[in-house]
Scaffold this active site. Structure first.
Site, PDB file in Angstrom:
ATOM      1  CG  HIS A 194      -2.071   1.215   1.235  1.00  0.00           C
ATOM      2  ND1 HIS A 194      -3.143   1.308   0.882  1.00  0.00           N
ATOM      3  CD2 HIS A 194      -1.592   2.461   1.767  1.00  0.00           C
ATOM      4  CE1 HIS A 194      -3.476   2.414   0.910  1.00  0.00           C
ATOM      5  NE2 HIS A 194      -2.786   3.107   1.517  1.00  0.00           N
ATOM      6  CB  CYS A 195       2.397   3.253  -2.546  1.00  0.00           C
ATOM      7  SG  CYS A 195       3.297   4.400  -2.741  1.00  0.00           S
TER       8      CYS A 195
END
Lengths: 369, 158
Positions: free
Chosen positions: A168-169
Protein backbone atom coordinates in the site's frame (compact mmCIF):
# COMPACT_ATOMS: atom_id res chain seq x y z
CA UNK A 1 -25.25 -6.49 -5.28
CA UNK A 2 -28.52 -7.74 -6.68
CA UNK A 3 -30.38 -4.69 -5.44
CA UNK A 4 -28.73 -2.64 -8.14
CA UNK A 5 -30.48 -4.63 -10.80
CA UNK A 6 -33.80 -4.83 -9.11
CA UNK A 7 -33.99 -1.25 -7.92
CA UNK A 8 -34.74 1.84 -9.91
CA UNK A 9 -31.20 1.92 -11.38
CA UNK A 10 -30.35 5.14 -9.57
CA UNK A 11 -27.46 3.78 -7.56
CA UNK A 12 -24.35 2.30 -8.98
CA UNK A 13 -22.51 -0.66 -7.58
CA UNK A 14 -19.61 1.32 -6.20
CA UNK A 15 -21.84 2.91 -3.61
CA UNK A 16 -22.45 -0.46 -2.03
CA UNK A 17 -18.93 -1.80 -2.13
CA UNK A 18 -17.56 -2.76 1.25
CA UNK A 19 -14.06 -1.70 2.16
CA UNK A 20 -12.50 1.62 3.01
CA UNK A 21 -12.03 3.10 -0.43
CA UNK A 22 -13.23 6.47 -1.59
CA UNK A 23 -14.73 6.83 -5.03
CA UNK A 24 -14.92 9.83 -7.30
CA UNK A 25 -16.35 10.68 -10.70
CA UNK A 26 -19.28 8.34 -10.23
CA UNK A 27 -17.12 5.31 -9.60
CA UNK A 28 -14.45 5.93 -12.23
CA UNK A 29 -11.85 6.92 -9.65
CA UNK A 30 -10.95 4.64 -6.76
CA UNK A 31 -8.53 5.60 -4.01
CA UNK A 32 -7.67 4.86 -0.42
CA UNK A 33 -9.23 6.86 2.34
CA UNK A 34 -6.14 8.87 3.34
CA UNK A 35 -5.20 11.05 0.40
CA UNK A 36 -3.08 13.72 2.10
CA UNK A 37 0.29 12.32 1.07
CA UNK A 38 -0.94 11.92 -2.51
CA UNK A 39 -1.73 15.63 -2.64
CA UNK A 40 1.76 16.31 -1.32
CA UNK A 41 3.29 14.17 -4.05
CA UNK A 42 1.29 15.98 -6.68
CA UNK A 43 2.21 19.36 -5.26
CA UNK A 44 5.92 18.54 -5.18
CA UNK A 45 5.99 17.28 -8.74
CA UNK A 46 3.89 20.07 -10.21
CA UNK A 47 5.64 22.74 -8.14
CA UNK A 48 9.15 21.68 -9.08
CA UNK A 49 8.28 21.42 -12.74
CA UNK A 50 6.49 24.76 -12.74
CA UNK A 51 9.59 26.42 -11.33
CA UNK A 52 11.73 24.67 -13.91
CA UNK A 53 9.55 25.76 -16.80
CA UNK A 54 9.20 29.30 -15.53
CA UNK A 55 12.78 30.09 -14.65
CA UNK A 56 15.10 27.79 -16.52
CA UNK A 57 13.39 26.97 -19.75
CA UNK A 58 13.25 30.48 -21.22
CA UNK A 59 17.03 30.78 -20.94
CA UNK A 60 17.73 27.24 -22.08
CA UNK A 61 15.31 27.37 -24.99
CA UNK A 62 16.98 30.48 -26.35
CA UNK A 63 20.58 29.67 -25.58
CA UNK A 64 20.64 25.92 -26.08
CA UNK A 65 17.67 24.38 -27.79
CA UNK A 66 13.88 24.64 -27.75
CA UNK A 67 13.78 20.85 -27.59
CA UNK A 68 14.68 20.99 -23.90
CA UNK A 69 11.39 22.41 -22.64
CA UNK A 70 9.56 20.20 -25.14
CA UNK A 71 11.15 17.02 -23.82
CA UNK A 72 10.66 18.23 -20.28
CA UNK A 73 6.98 18.85 -20.90
CA UNK A 74 6.47 15.41 -22.41
CA UNK A 75 8.24 13.78 -19.50
CA UNK A 76 6.23 15.78 -17.00
CA UNK A 77 2.93 14.86 -18.64
CA UNK A 78 3.92 11.20 -18.68
CA UNK A 79 4.80 11.28 -14.99
CA UNK A 80 1.48 12.86 -14.08
CA UNK A 81 -0.45 10.44 -16.29
CA UNK A 82 1.24 7.47 -14.64
CA UNK A 83 0.63 8.89 -11.20
CA UNK A 84 -3.05 9.31 -11.94
CA UNK A 85 -3.30 5.85 -13.43
CA UNK A 86 -1.68 4.32 -10.36
CA UNK A 87 -3.67 6.32 -7.87
CA UNK A 88 -7.08 6.22 -9.46
CA UNK A 89 -7.33 2.67 -10.72
CA UNK A 90 -8.52 -0.48 -9.08
CA UNK A 91 -5.40 -2.34 -7.97
CA UNK A 92 -7.08 -5.72 -8.42
CA UNK A 93 -9.49 -5.84 -5.54
CA UNK A 94 -11.21 -9.16 -5.01
CA UNK A 95 -14.89 -8.71 -4.30
CA UNK A 96 -16.08 -10.33 -1.11
CA UNK A 97 -17.92 -13.57 -1.23
CA UNK A 98 -21.67 -13.41 -1.40
CA UNK A 99 -23.49 -15.21 1.41
CA UNK A 100 -24.10 -18.38 -0.57
CA UNK A 101 -20.51 -18.67 -1.60
CA UNK A 102 -19.33 -17.98 1.93
CA UNK A 103 -21.58 -20.68 3.29
CA UNK A 104 -20.46 -23.12 0.63
CA UNK A 105 -16.81 -22.52 1.53
CA UNK A 106 -17.47 -22.87 5.23
CA UNK A 107 -19.18 -26.15 4.65
CA UNK A 108 -16.20 -27.33 2.68
CA UNK A 109 -13.87 -26.27 5.47
CA UNK A 110 -15.86 -28.07 8.09
CA UNK A 111 -15.95 -31.16 5.97
CA UNK A 112 -12.22 -30.99 5.53
CA UNK A 113 -11.48 -30.37 9.20
CA UNK A 114 -13.62 -33.20 10.42
CA UNK A 115 -15.09 -33.19 13.90
CA UNK A 116 -13.50 -30.77 16.27
CA UNK A 117 -14.06 -31.63 19.90
CA UNK A 118 -15.93 -28.86 21.70
CA UNK A 119 -13.70 -26.40 23.52
CA UNK A 120 -10.85 -26.90 21.12
CA UNK A 121 -9.77 -24.34 18.61
CA UNK A 122 -10.52 -25.34 15.04
CA UNK A 123 -7.42 -25.72 12.90
CA UNK A 124 -6.47 -22.72 10.76
CA UNK A 125 -8.23 -22.51 7.49
CA UNK A 126 -5.64 -23.39 4.95
CA UNK A 127 -5.98 -24.97 1.58
CA UNK A 128 -3.01 -26.58 -0.08
CA UNK A 129 -2.57 -26.34 -3.80
CA UNK A 130 0.22 -27.55 -5.98
CA UNK A 131 1.62 -24.98 -8.31
CA UNK A 132 4.31 -26.12 -10.71
CA UNK A 133 5.26 -28.99 -8.41
CA UNK A 134 5.40 -26.82 -5.33
CA UNK A 135 2.94 -26.80 -2.46
CA UNK A 136 1.50 -23.39 -1.81
CA UNK A 137 -0.79 -22.68 1.10
CA UNK A 138 -3.83 -20.57 0.46
CA UNK A 139 -5.03 -18.70 3.47
CA UNK A 140 -8.64 -17.99 4.32
CA UNK A 141 -9.55 -14.33 4.71
CA UNK A 142 -12.04 -13.84 7.52
CA UNK A 143 -13.03 -10.40 6.32
CA UNK A 144 -13.67 -11.29 2.71
CA UNK A 145 -14.74 -14.87 3.46
CA UNK A 146 -12.71 -16.35 0.66
CA UNK A 147 -9.62 -18.40 0.25
CA UNK A 148 -7.15 -15.91 -1.10
CA UNK A 149 -5.66 -16.78 -4.48
CA UNK A 150 -1.90 -17.23 -4.48
CA UNK A 151 0.00 -13.93 -4.12
CA UNK A 152 -3.08 -12.11 -2.96
CA UNK A 153 -3.08 -10.32 0.36
CA UNK A 154 -5.51 -8.36 2.47
CA UNK A 155 -4.75 -4.66 2.83
CA UNK A 156 -5.82 -3.46 6.23
CA UNK A 157 -5.78 0.20 5.19
CA UNK A 158 -8.20 -0.32 2.34
CA UNK A 159 -9.84 -3.38 3.92
CA UNK A 160 -9.76 -5.34 0.69
CA UNK A 161 -8.08 -8.44 -0.59
CA UNK A 162 -5.92 -7.44 -3.52
CA UNK A 163 -4.59 -9.79 -6.16
CA UNK A 164 -0.82 -9.96 -6.54
CA UNK A 165 -0.58 -7.48 -3.68
CA UNK A 166 2.63 -5.51 -3.75
CA UNK A 167 2.18 -2.88 -1.05
CA UNK A 168 0.00 0.00 0.00
CA UNK A 169 1.68 3.18 -1.14
CA UNK A 170 0.68 6.35 0.73
CA UNK A 171 2.50 8.50 -1.83
CA UNK A 172 0.04 7.48 -4.51
CA UNK A 173 -2.82 7.07 -2.09
CA UNK A 174 -3.70 3.55 -3.22
CA UNK A 175 -2.68 -0.08 -3.05
CA UNK A 176 -0.29 -1.36 -5.68
CA UNK A 177 -1.46 -4.70 -7.02
CA UNK A 178 -1.95 -6.74 -10.13
CA UNK A 179 -3.79 -4.14 -12.18
CA UNK A 180 -1.73 -1.03 -11.44
CA UNK A 181 1.75 -2.35 -10.77
CA UNK A 182 3.02 -1.48 -14.24
CA UNK A 183 1.73 2.06 -13.93
CA UNK A 184 3.39 2.37 -10.52
CA UNK A 185 6.70 1.17 -11.92
CA UNK A 186 6.50 3.51 -14.93
CA UNK A 187 5.64 6.34 -12.58
CA UNK A 188 8.73 5.81 -10.43
CA UNK A 189 10.92 5.30 -13.49
CA UNK A 190 9.71 8.38 -15.34
CA UNK A 191 9.86 10.46 -12.18
CA UNK A 192 13.50 9.47 -11.72
CA UNK A 193 14.21 10.44 -15.32
CA UNK A 194 12.43 13.74 -14.86
CA UNK A 195 14.41 14.47 -11.70
CA UNK A 196 17.69 13.71 -13.42
CA UNK A 197 16.63 15.77 -16.42
CA UNK A 198 15.79 18.82 -14.32
CA UNK A 199 18.91 18.44 -12.19
CA UNK A 200 21.18 18.13 -15.22
CA UNK A 201 19.75 21.19 -16.90
CA UNK A 202 19.93 23.12 -13.66
CA UNK A 203 23.66 22.49 -13.62
CA UNK A 204 24.00 23.37 -17.29
CA UNK A 205 22.06 26.56 -16.74
CA UNK A 206 24.23 27.59 -13.81
CA UNK A 207 27.43 26.84 -15.65
CA UNK A 208 26.30 28.79 -18.67
CA UNK A 209 25.32 31.76 -16.57
CA UNK A 210 28.59 31.80 -14.69
CA UNK A 211 30.60 31.45 -17.84
CA UNK A 212 28.71 34.40 -19.24
CA UNK A 213 29.61 36.52 -16.26
CA UNK A 214 33.16 35.28 -16.23
CA UNK A 215 33.51 33.67 -12.82
CA UNK A 216 34.31 30.25 -14.00
CA UNK A 217 36.54 31.63 -16.66
CA UNK A 218 38.44 33.71 -14.17
CA UNK A 219 38.87 30.84 -11.78
CA UNK A 220 40.03 28.63 -14.57
CA UNK A 221 42.50 31.21 -15.73
CA UNK A 222 44.06 31.60 -12.31
CA UNK A 223 44.20 27.86 -11.83
CA UNK A 224 46.21 27.79 -15.02
CA UNK A 225 48.55 30.49 -13.72
CA UNK A 226 49.05 28.69 -10.42
CA UNK A 227 49.92 25.48 -12.16
CA UNK A 228 52.66 27.26 -14.07
CA UNK A 229 53.74 29.52 -11.20
CA UNK A 230 53.17 32.64 -13.25
CA UNK A 231 51.61 35.94 -12.46
CA UNK A 232 48.94 37.69 -14.52
CA UNK A 233 51.42 40.42 -15.18
CA UNK A 234 53.95 37.96 -16.56
CA UNK A 235 51.29 36.32 -18.60
CA UNK A 236 50.20 39.59 -20.13
CA UNK A 237 53.75 40.65 -20.87
CA UNK A 238 54.63 37.23 -22.11
CA UNK A 239 57.75 37.15 -19.94
CA UNK A 240 58.18 33.40 -19.97
CA UNK A 241 56.66 32.50 -23.23
CA UNK A 242 56.55 33.58 -26.73
CA UNK A 243 59.39 35.36 -28.41
CA UNK A 244 62.35 34.84 -26.11
CA UNK A 245 61.41 31.32 -25.10
CA UNK A 246 62.97 32.04 -21.75
CA UNK A 247 61.86 29.47 -19.23
CA UNK A 248 60.12 30.53 -16.11
CA UNK A 249 62.89 30.24 -13.50
CA UNK A 250 60.43 30.20 -10.65
CA UNK A 251 58.44 27.21 -11.77
CA UNK A 252 59.17 23.88 -10.11
CA UNK A 253 58.33 22.15 -13.37
CA UNK A 254 55.83 20.13 -11.42
CA UNK A 255 52.13 20.94 -11.34
CA UNK A 256 51.68 19.76 -7.75
CA UNK A 257 54.72 21.60 -6.47
CA UNK A 258 53.62 24.82 -8.12
CA UNK A 259 50.18 24.54 -6.64
CA UNK A 260 51.58 23.68 -3.25
CA UNK A 261 53.85 26.67 -3.25
CA UNK A 262 51.09 29.13 -4.01
CA UNK A 263 48.36 27.59 -1.93
CA UNK A 264 50.17 25.78 0.84
CA UNK A 265 53.37 27.73 1.08
CA UNK A 266 54.47 29.62 4.22
CA UNK A 267 52.40 32.56 5.35
CA UNK A 268 54.73 35.46 5.09
CA UNK A 269 54.41 38.01 7.86
CA UNK A 270 53.85 41.63 7.06
CA UNK A 271 57.03 43.68 7.39
CA UNK A 272 55.17 46.94 7.58
CA UNK A 273 54.41 47.04 11.27
CA UNK A 274 51.48 49.28 10.55
CA UNK A 275 50.33 49.28 14.12
CA UNK A 276 53.64 50.06 15.67
CA UNK A 277 54.00 53.14 17.90
CA UNK A 278 55.71 56.22 16.76
CA UNK A 279 58.50 57.45 19.13
CA UNK A 280 59.43 61.20 19.58
CA UNK A 281 62.75 62.91 19.58
CA UNK A 282 64.65 60.51 17.51
CA UNK A 283 67.42 61.84 15.25
CA UNK A 284 67.11 60.93 11.70
CA UNK A 285 63.55 60.21 12.20
CA UNK A 286 61.02 61.36 9.79
CA UNK A 287 59.52 64.80 9.81
CA UNK A 288 56.83 65.50 12.34
CA UNK A 289 54.11 65.68 9.80
CA UNK A 290 54.78 62.20 8.72
CA UNK A 291 54.98 61.08 12.31
CA UNK A 292 51.73 62.81 13.13
CA UNK A 293 49.91 61.24 10.24
CA UNK A 294 51.17 57.91 11.40
CA UNK A 295 50.23 58.57 14.94
CA UNK A 296 46.78 59.64 14.01
CA UNK A 297 46.51 56.38 12.23
CA UNK A 298 47.42 54.52 15.39
CA UNK A 299 43.86 54.63 16.65
CA UNK A 300 42.48 54.82 20.18
CA UNK A 301 44.55 55.40 23.26
CA UNK A 302 42.79 52.76 25.27
CA UNK A 303 43.54 50.24 22.65
CA UNK A 304 47.14 51.24 22.54
CA UNK A 305 48.62 49.03 25.22
CA UNK A 306 47.52 45.75 23.82
CA UNK A 307 48.12 46.75 20.28
CA UNK A 308 51.54 48.10 20.73
CA UNK A 309 52.30 45.05 22.69
CA UNK A 310 51.51 43.01 19.67
CA UNK A 311 53.27 45.31 17.32
CA UNK A 312 56.39 45.14 19.35
CA UNK A 313 56.64 41.44 18.94
CA UNK A 314 60.16 41.54 17.67
CA UNK A 315 61.21 44.12 20.30
CA UNK A 316 60.34 42.13 23.31
CA UNK A 317 62.01 44.32 25.87
CA UNK A 318 59.60 47.18 25.37
CA UNK A 319 56.55 45.14 26.19
CA UNK A 320 56.30 45.74 29.92
CA UNK A 321 56.98 49.42 29.48
CA UNK A 322 54.26 49.98 27.02
CA UNK A 323 51.58 48.19 28.94
CA UNK A 324 51.90 50.25 32.10
CA UNK A 325 50.03 53.47 31.56
CA UNK A 326 48.04 55.33 29.07
CA UNK A 327 49.75 58.58 29.83
CA UNK A 328 52.92 57.23 28.42
CA UNK A 329 51.12 56.40 25.36
CA UNK A 330 49.60 59.79 25.04
CA UNK A 331 53.08 61.12 25.44
CA UNK A 332 54.22 58.85 22.76
CA UNK A 333 51.46 59.94 20.58
CA UNK A 334 52.49 63.52 20.79
CA UNK A 335 56.14 62.96 20.26
CA UNK A 336 57.19 63.37 16.75
CA UNK A 337 60.14 61.09 17.17
CA UNK A 338 59.63 57.48 16.76
CA UNK A 339 61.76 54.51 16.47
CA UNK A 340 58.93 52.49 15.06
CA UNK A 341 58.83 51.02 11.69
CA UNK A 342 55.80 53.17 11.20
CA UNK A 343 58.23 55.66 9.85
CA UNK A 344 58.96 53.44 6.95
CA UNK A 345 56.55 54.95 4.49
CA UNK A 346 58.39 58.29 4.44
CA UNK A 347 61.06 57.89 1.86
CA UNK A 348 64.20 59.06 3.72
CA UNK A 349 63.60 56.62 6.50
CA UNK A 350 63.10 53.57 4.46
CA UNK A 351 66.47 51.84 4.16
CA UNK A 352 68.17 52.09 7.53
CA UNK A 353 65.05 51.84 9.62
CA UNK A 354 65.47 48.58 11.46
CA UNK A 355 68.85 49.21 13.10
CA UNK A 356 68.01 52.79 13.88
CA UNK A 357 64.78 51.70 15.43
CA UNK A 358 66.50 49.36 17.77
CA UNK A 359 68.93 51.91 18.99
CA UNK A 360 66.29 54.54 19.33
CA UNK A 361 63.92 52.29 21.09
CA UNK A 362 65.61 52.30 24.44
CA UNK A 363 66.04 56.06 24.74
CA UNK A 364 62.49 56.54 23.54
CA UNK A 365 61.16 54.39 26.27
CA UNK A 366 63.33 56.00 28.82
CA UNK A 367 61.90 59.29 27.79
CA UNK A 368 58.44 58.20 28.49
CA UNK A 369 59.46 56.91 31.84
CA UNK B 1 -44.56 -26.43 -17.66
CA UNK B 2 -41.98 -24.12 -19.04
CA UNK B 3 -41.64 -20.68 -17.55
CA UNK B 4 -39.97 -18.07 -19.68
CA UNK B 5 -37.52 -15.90 -17.83
CA UNK B 6 -37.49 -12.58 -19.53
CA UNK B 7 -35.64 -10.51 -16.98
CA UNK B 8 -32.88 -11.09 -14.57
CA UNK B 9 -35.33 -10.20 -11.87
CA UNK B 10 -37.29 -13.34 -12.46
CA UNK B 11 -34.17 -15.43 -12.63
CA UNK B 12 -32.78 -14.05 -9.44
CA UNK B 13 -36.01 -14.46 -7.67
CA UNK B 14 -35.97 -18.03 -8.62
CA UNK B 15 -32.28 -18.58 -8.09
CA UNK B 16 -32.26 -17.38 -4.56
CA UNK B 17 -34.46 -20.27 -3.68
CA UNK B 18 -32.20 -22.85 -5.24
CA UNK B 19 -28.91 -24.41 -4.29
CA UNK B 20 -25.70 -23.12 -5.73
CA UNK B 21 -22.60 -24.97 -6.69
CA UNK B 22 -19.29 -23.18 -6.95
CA UNK B 23 -16.59 -24.37 -9.31
CA UNK B 24 -13.30 -23.27 -7.81
CA UNK B 25 -10.19 -22.00 -9.49
CA UNK B 26 -7.46 -24.38 -10.56
CA UNK B 27 -4.10 -22.95 -9.50
CA UNK B 28 -1.97 -25.84 -10.66
CA UNK B 29 -0.49 -23.68 -13.41
CA UNK B 30 -0.01 -20.57 -11.37
CA UNK B 31 -2.19 -17.52 -11.14
CA UNK B 32 -3.63 -17.77 -14.66
CA UNK B 33 -7.39 -17.87 -14.73
CA UNK B 34 -8.42 -21.50 -14.96
CA UNK B 35 -11.28 -23.42 -13.42
CA UNK B 36 -11.37 -26.93 -12.14
CA UNK B 37 -13.03 -29.40 -14.46
CA UNK B 38 -13.92 -31.75 -11.63
CA UNK B 39 -17.56 -32.64 -11.95
CA UNK B 40 -19.47 -31.66 -8.80
CA UNK B 41 -21.68 -34.31 -7.30
CA UNK B 42 -24.70 -32.02 -7.05
CA UNK B 43 -24.96 -31.87 -10.82
CA UNK B 44 -24.84 -35.62 -11.19
CA UNK B 45 -28.47 -35.98 -11.95
CA UNK B 46 -28.92 -32.71 -13.76
CA UNK B 47 -26.49 -32.54 -16.60
CA UNK B 48 -24.19 -34.86 -18.49
CA UNK B 49 -20.62 -34.88 -17.38
CA UNK B 50 -19.22 -34.35 -20.86
CA UNK B 51 -21.35 -31.31 -21.53
CA UNK B 52 -20.26 -29.73 -18.29
CA UNK B 53 -16.59 -30.48 -18.87
CA UNK B 54 -16.80 -29.09 -22.39
CA UNK B 55 -18.22 -25.86 -21.09
CA UNK B 56 -15.53 -25.42 -18.46
CA UNK B 57 -12.75 -26.34 -20.87
CA UNK B 58 -13.97 -23.85 -23.44
CA UNK B 59 -14.10 -21.17 -20.79
CA UNK B 60 -10.57 -22.06 -19.73
CA UNK B 61 -9.42 -21.74 -23.32
CA UNK B 62 -11.01 -18.35 -23.61
CA UNK B 63 -9.25 -17.13 -20.49
CA UNK B 64 -5.94 -18.55 -21.66
CA UNK B 65 -6.36 -16.65 -24.92
CA UNK B 66 -7.08 -13.44 -23.05
CA UNK B 67 -4.09 -13.79 -20.77
CA UNK B 68 -1.66 -15.03 -23.36
CA UNK B 69 1.63 -13.16 -23.32
CA UNK B 70 2.69 -12.96 -26.91
CA UNK B 71 3.02 -10.72 -29.90
CA UNK B 72 -0.35 -9.07 -29.69
CA UNK B 73 -0.22 -8.36 -25.98
CA UNK B 74 3.29 -7.03 -26.35
CA UNK B 75 2.29 -4.71 -29.16
CA UNK B 76 -0.74 -3.53 -27.26
CA UNK B 77 1.32 -2.83 -24.17
CA UNK B 78 4.04 -0.90 -25.98
CA UNK B 79 1.61 1.18 -27.98
CA UNK B 80 -0.39 2.00 -24.90
CA UNK B 81 2.73 2.97 -22.97
CA UNK B 82 3.85 5.24 -25.79
CA UNK B 83 0.57 7.12 -25.54
CA UNK B 84 0.72 7.23 -21.74
CA UNK B 85 -2.21 4.80 -21.71
CA UNK B 86 -4.53 7.48 -22.97
CA UNK B 87 -5.39 5.14 -25.82
CA UNK B 88 -7.26 2.91 -23.40
CA UNK B 89 -9.90 5.59 -23.14
CA UNK B 90 -10.77 5.02 -26.79
CA UNK B 91 -9.72 1.47 -27.46
CA UNK B 92 -10.90 -1.79 -26.00
CA UNK B 93 -8.18 -4.03 -24.66
CA UNK B 94 -7.75 -7.58 -25.87
CA UNK B 95 -8.87 -8.92 -22.52
CA UNK B 96 -12.07 -6.93 -22.68
CA UNK B 97 -12.80 -8.27 -26.17
CA UNK B 98 -12.35 -11.83 -24.96
CA UNK B 99 -14.53 -11.17 -21.95
CA UNK B 100 -17.31 -10.13 -24.30
CA UNK B 101 -16.87 -13.34 -26.22
CA UNK B 102 -17.06 -15.27 -22.97
CA UNK B 103 -20.28 -13.64 -21.90
CA UNK B 104 -21.83 -14.37 -25.28
CA UNK B 105 -20.72 -17.98 -24.98
CA UNK B 106 -22.15 -18.37 -21.49
CA UNK B 107 -25.42 -16.88 -22.65
CA UNK B 108 -25.57 -19.33 -25.50
CA UNK B 109 -24.73 -22.27 -23.25
CA UNK B 110 -27.39 -21.24 -20.77
CA UNK B 111 -29.98 -21.03 -23.49
CA UNK B 112 -29.09 -24.27 -25.18
CA UNK B 113 -27.99 -26.60 -22.45
CA UNK B 114 -28.37 -25.43 -18.90
CA UNK B 115 -31.64 -23.58 -18.69
CA UNK B 116 -33.56 -26.55 -20.15
CA UNK B 117 -32.05 -28.57 -17.33
CA UNK B 118 -32.95 -26.04 -14.64
CA UNK B 119 -29.45 -24.71 -14.23
CA UNK B 120 -27.94 -21.27 -14.65
CA UNK B 121 -24.30 -20.45 -15.10
CA UNK B 122 -23.18 -17.07 -13.78
CA UNK B 123 -20.33 -15.37 -15.57
CA UNK B 124 -17.23 -15.63 -13.36
CA UNK B 125 -16.48 -11.95 -13.86
CA UNK B 126 -19.45 -11.16 -11.66
CA UNK B 127 -17.88 -13.15 -8.85
CA UNK B 128 -14.43 -11.63 -9.09
CA UNK B 129 -13.15 -14.39 -11.36
CA UNK B 130 -12.98 -16.61 -8.31
CA UNK B 131 -15.68 -19.16 -9.03
CA UNK B 132 -18.14 -20.31 -11.64
CA UNK B 133 -21.44 -20.16 -9.88
CA UNK B 134 -24.02 -22.65 -11.05
CA UNK B 135 -27.48 -22.11 -9.71
CA UNK B 136 -29.68 -25.15 -9.44
CA UNK B 137 -33.38 -24.56 -9.69
CA UNK B 138 -35.07 -27.08 -7.55
CA UNK B 139 -38.80 -27.01 -7.78
CA UNK B 140 -39.28 -24.28 -10.30
CA UNK B 141 -39.48 -24.89 -13.98
CA UNK B 142 -36.68 -26.98 -15.25
CA UNK B 143 -37.07 -25.93 -18.81
CA UNK B 144 -37.07 -22.14 -18.60
CA UNK B 145 -34.83 -20.29 -20.96
CA UNK B 146 -32.67 -17.52 -19.74
CA UNK B 147 -32.72 -14.10 -21.21
CA UNK B 148 -29.57 -12.33 -22.09
CA UNK B 149 -29.71 -9.59 -19.55
CA UNK B 150 -27.50 -11.16 -16.91
CA UNK B 151 -24.10 -10.64 -18.48
CA UNK B 152 -24.66 -7.26 -20.07
CA UNK B 153 -26.16 -5.56 -17.06
CA UNK B 154 -23.50 -6.83 -14.72
CA UNK B 155 -20.61 -5.59 -16.83
CA UNK B 156 -21.87 -2.02 -16.92
CA UNK B 157 -20.38 -1.22 -13.55
CA UNK B 158 -16.86 -2.15 -14.63
Amino acid sequence: MSTVMVAKKVKRKWENLPGKNTFCCDGRVMMARQKGVFYLTLFLIVGTCALFFAFECPYLAVNLSPAIPAVGAVLFLFVVAMLFRTSFSDPGVLPRALPEEATFIEMEIEAANGNVPPGQRPPPRIRNVQINNQIVKLKYCYTCKIFRPPRASHCSICDNCVERFDHHCPWVGNCVGKRNYRYFYLFTLSLSLLTIFIFAFDIVHMVMRSVDSGFVGLTGFHTYLISLNQTTNEDIKGSWSGKNRVQNPYSHRNFMKNCCEVLCGPVHPSVLDRRGLMLEGLPGSTNPTAALTHVSKSKNPEAQPTKTKAEHGPDDDVKPDVSTSTTDISGLEKSPSSSEPEMLPSPQDLPPEPPRDNTDCAPGKEDTY
Amino acid sequence: MATEFHTLQEMQHSASLATKVFIQRDYSEGTVCKFQTKFPSELDSRVERTLFEDTVKTLNNFYAEAEKIGGQSYLEGCMACATAYVIFLCMETRYEKVLKKISRYILEQNEKIYAPRGLLITDPIERGMRVIEISIFEDRSSSGSSSGSSSTSSSSGR
